[in-house]
Scaffold this motif. Structure first.
Motif, PDB file in Angstrom:
ATOM      1  N   GLY A  41      13.483   6.842  -6.696  1.00 49.50           N
ATOM      2  CA  GLY A  41      14.819   7.047  -7.246  1.00 49.50           C
ATOM      3  C   GLY A  41      15.939   6.545  -6.359  1.00 49.50           C
ATOM      4  N   LEU A  42      15.637   5.623  -5.441  1.00 51.62           N
ATOM      5  CA  LEU A  42      16.651   5.088  -4.519  1.00 51.62           C
ATOM      6  C   LEU A  42      17.353   3.893  -5.158  1.00 51.62           C
ATOM      7  CD1 LEU A  42      14.569   5.245  -1.202  1.00 51.62           C
ATOM      8  CD2 LEU A  42      16.207   6.926  -2.078  1.00 51.62           C
ATOM      9  N   VAL A  43      18.233   4.184  -6.091  1.00 49.73           N
ATOM     10  CA  VAL A  43      18.869   3.131  -6.884  1.00 49.73           C
ATOM     11  C   VAL A  43      19.744   2.221  -6.034  1.00 49.73           C
ATOM     12  CG1 VAL A  43      20.402   2.651  -8.840  1.00 49.73           C
ATOM     13  CG2 VAL A  43      18.799   4.566  -8.945  1.00 49.73           C
ATOM     14  N   GLU A  44      20.639   2.811  -5.238  1.00 47.04           N
ATOM     15  CA  GLU A  44      21.550   2.002  -4.428  1.00 47.04           C
ATOM     16  C   GLU A  44      20.799   1.146  -3.413  1.00 47.04           C
ATOM     17  OE1 GLU A  44      24.730   1.519  -4.893  1.00 47.04           O
ATOM     18  OE2 GLU A  44      24.563   2.806  -6.657  1.00 47.04           O
ATOM     19  N   LYS A  45      19.796   1.744  -2.766  1.00 45.36           N
ATOM     20  CA  LYS A  45      19.012   1.005  -1.777  1.00 45.36           C
ATOM     21  C   LYS A  45      18.262  -0.148  -2.440  1.00 45.36           C
ATOM     22  CE  LYS A  45      17.394   0.449   2.427  1.00 45.36           C
ATOM     23  NZ  LYS A  45      18.264   0.057   3.535  1.00 45.36           N
TER      24      LYS A  45
ATOM     25  N   GLY B 194       0.818  -1.210   0.000  1.00 45.81           N
ATOM     26  CA  GLY B 194       0.000   0.000   0.000  1.00 45.81           C
ATOM     27  C   GLY B 194       0.849   1.256   0.000  1.00 45.81           C
ATOM     28  N   TYR B 195       1.850   1.306   0.869  1.00 41.63           N
ATOM     29  CA  TYR B 195       2.748   2.461   0.902  1.00 41.63           C
ATOM     30  C   TYR B 195       3.569   2.564  -0.384  1.00 41.63           C
ATOM     31  CZ  TYR B 195       1.953   4.154   5.651  1.00 41.63           C
ATOM     32  OH  TYR B 195       1.393   4.724   6.772  1.00 41.63           O
ATOM     33  N   ALA B 196       3.950   1.417  -0.943  1.00 45.52           N
ATOM     34  CA  ALA B 196       4.726   1.418  -2.181  1.00 45.52           C
ATOM     35  C   ALA B 196       3.935   2.025  -3.330  1.00 45.52           C
ATOM     36  CB  ALA B 196       5.152  -0.009  -2.532  1.00 45.52           C
ATOM     37  N   LYS B 197       2.613   1.749  -3.367  1.00 46.88           N
ATOM     38  CA  LYS B 197       1.749   2.301  -4.423  1.00 46.88           C
ATOM     39  C   LYS B 197       1.733   3.826  -4.381  1.00 46.88           C
ATOM     40  CE  LYS B 197      -0.458  -0.923  -6.876  1.00 46.88           C
ATOM     41  NZ  LYS B 197      -0.555  -0.910  -8.333  1.00 46.88           N
ATOM     42  N   PHE B 198       1.913   4.369  -3.185  1.00 48.05           N
ATOM     43  CA  PHE B 198       1.952   5.815  -3.027  1.00 48.05           C
ATOM     44  C   PHE B 198       3.348   6.380  -3.267  1.00 48.05           C
ATOM     45  CE2 PHE B 198      -2.236   5.905  -1.135  1.00 48.05           C
ATOM     46  CZ  PHE B 198      -2.672   7.187  -1.444  1.00 48.05           C
ATOM     47  N   GLY B 199       4.321   5.498  -3.474  1.00 47.07           N
ATOM     48  CA  GLY B 199       5.687   5.964  -3.674  1.00 47.07           C
ATOM     49  C   GLY B 199       6.348   6.462  -2.405  1.00 47.07           C
ATOM     50  N   LYS B 200       5.766   6.098  -1.243  1.00 48.32           N
ATOM     51  CA  LYS B 200       6.327   6.531   0.044  1.00 48.32           C
ATOM     52  C   LYS B 200       7.453   5.567   0.431  1.00 48.32           C
ATOM     53  CE  LYS B 200       2.079   8.722   1.714  1.00 48.32           C
ATOM     54  NZ  LYS B 200       2.605  10.082   1.896  1.00 48.32           N
TER      55      LYS B 200
ATOM     56  N   PHE C  80       8.925  -8.234  -1.573  1.00 48.67           N
ATOM     57  CA  PHE C  80      10.065  -7.591  -2.233  1.00 48.67           C
ATOM     58  C   PHE C  80       9.638  -6.794  -3.465  1.00 48.67           C
ATOM     59  CE2 PHE C  80      12.606 -10.539   0.311  1.00 48.67           C
ATOM     60  CZ  PHE C  80      13.640  -9.701   0.711  1.00 48.67           C
ATOM     61  N   ILE C  81       8.592  -7.240  -4.145  1.00 50.79           N
ATOM     62  CA  ILE C  81       8.084  -6.456  -5.280  1.00 50.79           C
ATOM     63  C   ILE C  81       7.632  -5.082  -4.796  1.00 50.79           C
ATOM     64  CG2 ILE C  81       6.187  -6.279  -6.952  1.00 50.79           C
ATOM     65  CD1 ILE C  81       6.398  -9.343  -7.265  1.00 50.79           C
ATOM     66  N   GLY C  82       6.926  -5.058  -3.646  1.00 50.43           N
ATOM     67  CA  GLY C  82       6.482  -3.790  -3.082  1.00 50.43           C
ATOM     68  C   GLY C  82       7.642  -2.888  -2.702  1.00 50.43           C
ATOM     69  N   VAL C  83       8.641  -3.436  -2.014  1.00 51.16           N
ATOM     70  CA  VAL C  83       9.782  -2.635  -1.558  1.00 51.16           C
ATOM     71  C   VAL C  83      10.599  -2.133  -2.743  1.00 51.16           C
ATOM     72  CG1 VAL C  83      11.852  -2.613  -0.127  1.00 51.16           C
ATOM     73  CG2 VAL C  83       9.880  -3.937   0.594  1.00 51.16           C
ATOM     74  N   LEU C  84      10.859  -2.999  -3.722  1.00 47.66           N
ATOM     75  CA  LEU C  84      11.652  -2.607  -4.892  1.00 47.66           C
ATOM     76  C   LEU C  84      10.939  -1.545  -5.723  1.00 47.66           C
ATOM     77  CD1 LEU C  84      13.013  -6.106  -6.018  1.00 47.66           C
ATOM     78  CD2 LEU C  84      14.338  -4.231  -5.012  1.00 47.66           C
ATOM     79  N   SER C  85       9.602  -1.678  -5.852  1.00 50.83           N
ATOM     80  CA  SER C  85       8.863  -0.678  -6.633  1.00 50.83           C
ATOM     81  C   SER C  85       8.867   0.672  -5.926  1.00 50.83           C
ATOM     82  CB  SER C  85       7.431  -1.147  -6.885  1.00 50.83           C
ATOM     83  OG  SER C  85       6.724  -1.303  -5.673  1.00 50.83           O
ATOM     84  N   ALA C  86       8.833   0.658  -4.583  1.00 52.57           N
ATOM     85  CA  ALA C  86       8.903   1.920  -3.827  1.00 52.57           C
ATOM     86  C   ALA C  86      10.257   2.590  -4.041  1.00 52.57           C
ATOM     87  CB  ALA C  86       8.669   1.657  -2.349  1.00 52.57           C
TER      88      ALA C  86
ATOM     89  N   MET D 281      13.641  -3.987 -11.135  1.00 52.77           N
ATOM     90  CA  MET D 281      15.021  -3.506 -11.248  1.00 52.77           C
ATOM     91  C   MET D 281      15.230  -2.713 -12.541  1.00 52.77           C
ATOM     92  SD  MET D 281      16.469  -4.254  -8.481  1.00 52.77           S
ATOM     93  CE  MET D 281      18.167  -3.857  -8.882  1.00 52.77           C
ATOM     94  N   ILE D 282      14.610  -3.168 -13.626  1.00 57.20           N
ATOM     95  CA  ILE D 282      14.672  -2.406 -14.887  1.00 57.20           C
ATOM     96  C   ILE D 282      14.056  -1.031 -14.669  1.00 57.20           C
ATOM     97  CG2 ILE D 282      13.821  -2.299 -17.265  1.00 57.20           C
ATOM     98  CD1 ILE D 282      13.869  -5.396 -17.250  1.00 57.20           C
ATOM     99  N   ASP D 283      12.931  -1.015 -13.972  1.00 57.31           N
ATOM    100  CA  ASP D 283      12.242   0.239 -13.670  1.00 57.31           C
ATOM    101  C   ASP D 283      13.107   1.126 -12.778  1.00 57.31           C
ATOM    102  OD1 ASP D 283       9.797   1.742 -13.990  1.00 57.31           O
ATOM    103  OD2 ASP D 283       9.417   1.382 -11.865  1.00 57.31           O
ATOM    104  N   LEU D 284      13.785   0.515 -11.807  1.00 54.94           N
ATOM    105  CA  LEU D 284      14.646   1.246 -10.876  1.00 54.94           C
ATOM    106  C   LEU D 284      15.724   2.030 -11.628  1.00 54.94           C
ATOM    107  CD1 LEU D 284      15.476   1.576  -7.774  1.00 54.94           C
ATOM    108  CD2 LEU D 284      17.072  -0.296  -8.222  1.00 54.94           C
ATOM    109  N   TYR D 285      16.439   1.336 -12.531  1.00 54.84           N
ATOM    110  CA  TYR D 285      17.507   1.989 -13.293  1.00 54.84           C
ATOM    111  C   TYR D 285      16.931   2.971 -14.314  1.00 54.84           C
ATOM    112  CZ  TYR D 285      20.655  -1.588 -11.399  1.00 54.84           C
ATOM    113  OH  TYR D 285      21.381  -2.388 -10.565  1.00 54.84           O
ATOM    114  N   SER D 286      15.849   2.570 -14.980  1.00 52.68           N
ATOM    115  CA  SER D 286      15.297   3.381 -16.069  1.00 52.68           C
ATOM    116  C   SER D 286      14.746   4.709 -15.574  1.00 52.68           C
ATOM    117  CB  SER D 286      14.195   2.612 -16.796  1.00 52.68           C
ATOM    118  OG  SER D 286      14.685   1.406 -17.334  1.00 52.68           O
ATOM    119  N   ARG D 287      13.950   4.676 -14.499  1.00 55.45           N
ATOM    120  CA  ARG D 287      13.347   5.906 -13.987  1.00 55.45           C
ATOM    121  C   ARG D 287      14.397   6.918 -13.550  1.00 55.45           C
ATOM    122  NH1 ARG D 287       7.873   5.886 -12.456  1.00 55.45           N
ATOM    123  NH2 ARG D 287       6.864   3.870 -12.720  1.00 55.45           N
TER     124      ARG D 287
END
Length: 744
Positions: free
Chosen positions: A487-491, A447-453, A476-482, A515-521
């Motif tokens: 923009g927390l690439v290293e984390k 839920g928090y990940a959907k908000f980008g928090k 992990f999908i939720g945490v990685l998407s957040a 992960m693709i989304d993490l680097y791309s964004r």
């Protein structure tokens, strides 16, 4: 009265009991009273037993009290009536007043305590029986006590009974051996169960079935399989037990193969056989095999069996054949909560959330009370529909019925509020839960990940680990998407590595896409390309579209073309590659390339999915598309947009021309932008939704850059809270800002 007459009456009483005919039994009793001067004890005993079996305890006691010379059998009969009906106080009183007792008396007392009071009282009665003399012991006594120990998970008591069995020489009795094996199996001592099984001098099919069942709850598949094939004689229960065991342990193919073998043996099958093999067919998505089983069921007496019907509905739903599931469901003569839930869950899992809610409402009309699984499932469907109002109504129902105490329902509600954008309510409900599991934490994390928090998401994730709970792939999908959206690439990279190395979770495509989304964004497009080239498998359509979308945002034509070509190769009819690549060309002013792409779409008969937005008002959903004038409130809506546009321009709003993929004049581009579907829906909300309530809009596609910017201005000008749920995430606009931090 002659013994033949007495036997005749007793036979007739037996028939009354078998037919459950209370009225006929009373008529026969009246006839006996009128025609027989003195009732002999034998007939009176049968009357007591008959009334007891029919549940008429009052009449049973009256007959007993009227007996002039009750014998031991008489006392045992009334004692048994009280024991089986749960009348513990009366049972105890009768037992204490008995002039003499035998093994039947003690067994009735122990059984009564075991079934209706507590294990302590049963053990006390058992110990008193031992003091009274070993002559009172029987195999029934030991069997009853072992079943009690098994049901209570009390292996200590079970071992004590086992010792008495050996001491008094009952270890060779098969009737005692089966519950002994069952007790050790159910309490988790499978080696002791196996030892007790091996030590039995004689083993019948019941003992083999019990041992096989024990090996299957404990997951010892190979041992149970070996024992099954060692059996000289196997009955239908043996085969069904193995089929069910395979299905319950995920060995669906083995379950189906064994079912075929059972058919070749021409053995009789029951509802459990069919239910188990249908579960296996559903688990394996084996639609053809499921249809074959269905055809076989039609030739048996189980077509109208409610258990089998429910299993068929479940199988067809899991195999994504909703039409067949509907047909079976509608033809079922009788339906229970399991049947209705199977259809409801099937709709929900196949994307028919509205139908799932309708099934729940129909279920209520038929007076079927939902259980926690049913209510949790319909709440999940409301979450998929982003229907906060209906979901909140089900929340109220959960409170009234007491089902909110079930973790299944609470977890569904945490997910509902999270998916509907009420993250504060989601967190409040989470805090109210007395028991939380991995699903509870994952629901809130997502839920928090959907908000980008991202900060809150990561904090929750770390708290989850601190509580000793194991995150799964969904967590992990939720945490990685957040991390990606913040923009927390290293984390994000660190968490991805910990998922593999510390938590031993094998990544699936969804994790790679994150992960693709993490680097791309973050604009690290070369890193994204390098990551893709190192993946053990190629990205799916979502992964390529994610990269392509970022290439459009950052104007990288080289990697964008690579992503577009890869997406077209994977899904030739996916319009996303054409649309996103067109955006890259349009931003560079390469209108000839845009025209070529559009011609390619026309030649292949492809059309862009039209964007639409919807808003709910007074239990009705109002849907809008770009330049839509079908609403009866169109004049008011467009007038409201003109006023807003004037105020926005004064505040500094500048239309984003790059969001228009047409080579037209700027004035025409501005007109196109002004009438996007989400703007129409927001204008509707400003007119009709009360000022103290947030405006909630849902869009089927991702929100465009211009609409995102415009909505920030609208929230500032109108001082309204606007929540937009697009295809990717939530955007909460308030006081001129968005919860996503302009990073989506």
């Amino acid at each position: 009265m002659s013994s033949s007459s007495s036997n005749y009456y007793c036979t007739f009483l037996k028939l009354c009991c078998e037919a459950r005919n209370h009225t006929q039994a009373k008529k026969l009793h009246c006839h006996i009273i009128k025609t027989v001067e003195t009732l002999e004890t034998f007939l009176s005993n049968n009357l007591v037993s008959a009334y007891g079996k029919l549940g008429n305890i009052l009449y049973a006691r009256r007959v007993f009290d009227q007996m002039s010379e009750p014998n031991l059998y008489s006392w045992n009969s009334i004692l048994s009536v009280y024991s089986k009906s749960g009348k513990v106080d009366e049972m105890r009183d009768v037992f204490n007043r008995m002039p003499s007792r035998d093994v039947v008396s003690w067994n009735s007392l122990i059984s009564g305590y075991a079934g209706y009071v507590s294990i302590v009282d049963s053990v006390k009665a058992y110990n008193l029986m031992l003091k009274d003399g070993s002559n009172n012991l029987s195999r029934i006594t030991f069997s009853t006590m072992l079943i009690l120990a098994s049901s209570q998970g009390c292996v200590h008591l079970g071992r004590q009974i086992h010792g008495h069995i050996v001491k008094f020489g009952f270890q060779s009795y098969v009737f005692v051996g089966s519950p002994l094996v069952d007790m050790y199996s159910k309490t988790g001592f499978i080696l002791d169960a196996r030892k007790a099984f091996e030590e039995m001098p004689e083993k019948n099919v019941v003992m083999f079935n019990t041992m096989i069942t024990g090996l299957l709850r404990c997951g010892m598949i190979e041992d149970s399989r070996r024992l099954f094939y060692e059996m000289q004689e196997k009955d239908s229960i043996s085969w069904t037990t193995m089929i069910a065991g395979f299905a319950q342990n995920g060995l669906d193919k083995e379950a189906i193969d064994l079912f075929r073998e059972m058919r070749l043996e021409n053995l009789e099958m029951d509802q459990y056989t069919f239910g188990s093999v249908l579960t296996a067919c559903g688990g394996l998505l084996a639609l053809q095999e499921g249809k074959q089983v269905h055809a076989y069921i039609i030739r048996t007496d189980y077509t109208d069996n409610i258990f089998v019907g429910s299993a068929l509905v479940d199988m067809y739903c899991k195999c994504k054949n909703i039409k067949s599931a509907e047909t079976v469901f509608k033809r079922m003569a009788y339906k229970n909560v399991v049947s209705w839930t199977a259809m409801l869950v099937g709709y929900g899992q196949n994307g028919y959330s509205e139908e799932a809610v309708k099934v729940f409402c129909d279920m209520q009309k038929y007076g079927i009370k939902p259980d926690d699984f049913t209510l949790g499932s319909v709440i999940s469907s409301c979450a998929n529909l982003a229907s906060l109002e209906e979901g909140a109504q089900f929340h109220g129902r959960a409170l009234v019925t007491g089902l909110l105490s079930f973790i299944t329902v609470s977890n569904a509600l945490v997910t509902l509020y999270g998916k509907c954008g009420s993250i504060e309510d989601s967190h409040w409900l989470f805090n109210e839960m007395s028991v939380r599991d991995e699903v509870s934490w994952t629901a809130l994390v997502s839920g928090y990940a959907k908000f980008g928090k991202a900060d809150e998401t990561i904090r929750l994730f770390e708290n989850m680990l601190a509580h000793g709970l194991k995150p799964d792939g969904v967590t992990f999908i939720g945490v990685l998407s957040a991390c990606s959206r913040a923009g927390l690439v290293e984390k994000g990279h660190q968490i991805f590595q910990s998922m593999i190395k510390e938590h031993r979770i094998v990544p699936i495509l969804d994790h790679y896409t994150c992960m693709i989304d993490l680097y791309s964004r973050a604009g690290k497009l070369e890193e994204a390309r390098s990551f893709i080239n190192k993946m053990p498998c190629f990205p799916d359509a979502i992964g390529w579209a994610t990269l392509l979308s970022s290439c459009r945002f950052y104007g990288n034509m080289e990697i964008g073309k690579w992503a577009a070509e890869s997406l077209l190769e994977l899904e030739p009819h996916n319009t996303a590659s054409y649309i996103l690549l067109s955006s890259i060309y349009a931003a560079k002013g390469k209108w000839e390339e845009v025209a070529k792409l559009r011609k390619g779409m026309r030649d292949k008969g492809l059309r862009k999915e039209p964007g639409c937005s919807w808003i709910k008002y007074k239990n009705r959903v109002h849907i809008f598309s770009a330049d839509d004038r079908s609403s009866p409130y169109s004049d008011e809506i467009y007038s409201e947009l003109e006023k807003l546009n004037y105020k926005m321009l004064k505040e500094g709003y500048v239309p984003d021309m790059n969001s228009v993929l047409h080579d037209v004049e700027d004035s025409e581009k501005i007109k196109m932008l002004n009438h996007h579907s989400e703007k129409l829906a927001i204008a509707f909300g400003l007119i009709f939704i009360p000022p103290d309530l947030p405006i909630r809009v849902v869009k089927n596609l991702r929100v465009c850059g211009d609409c995102h910017n415009a909505t920030k201005y609208i929230s500032k000008i109108t001082r309204r809270e606007i929540l937009v749920r697009d295809a990717a995430r939530f955007h909460l606009f308030k006081d001129g800002t968005c919860s996503c931090g302009d990073f989506w």
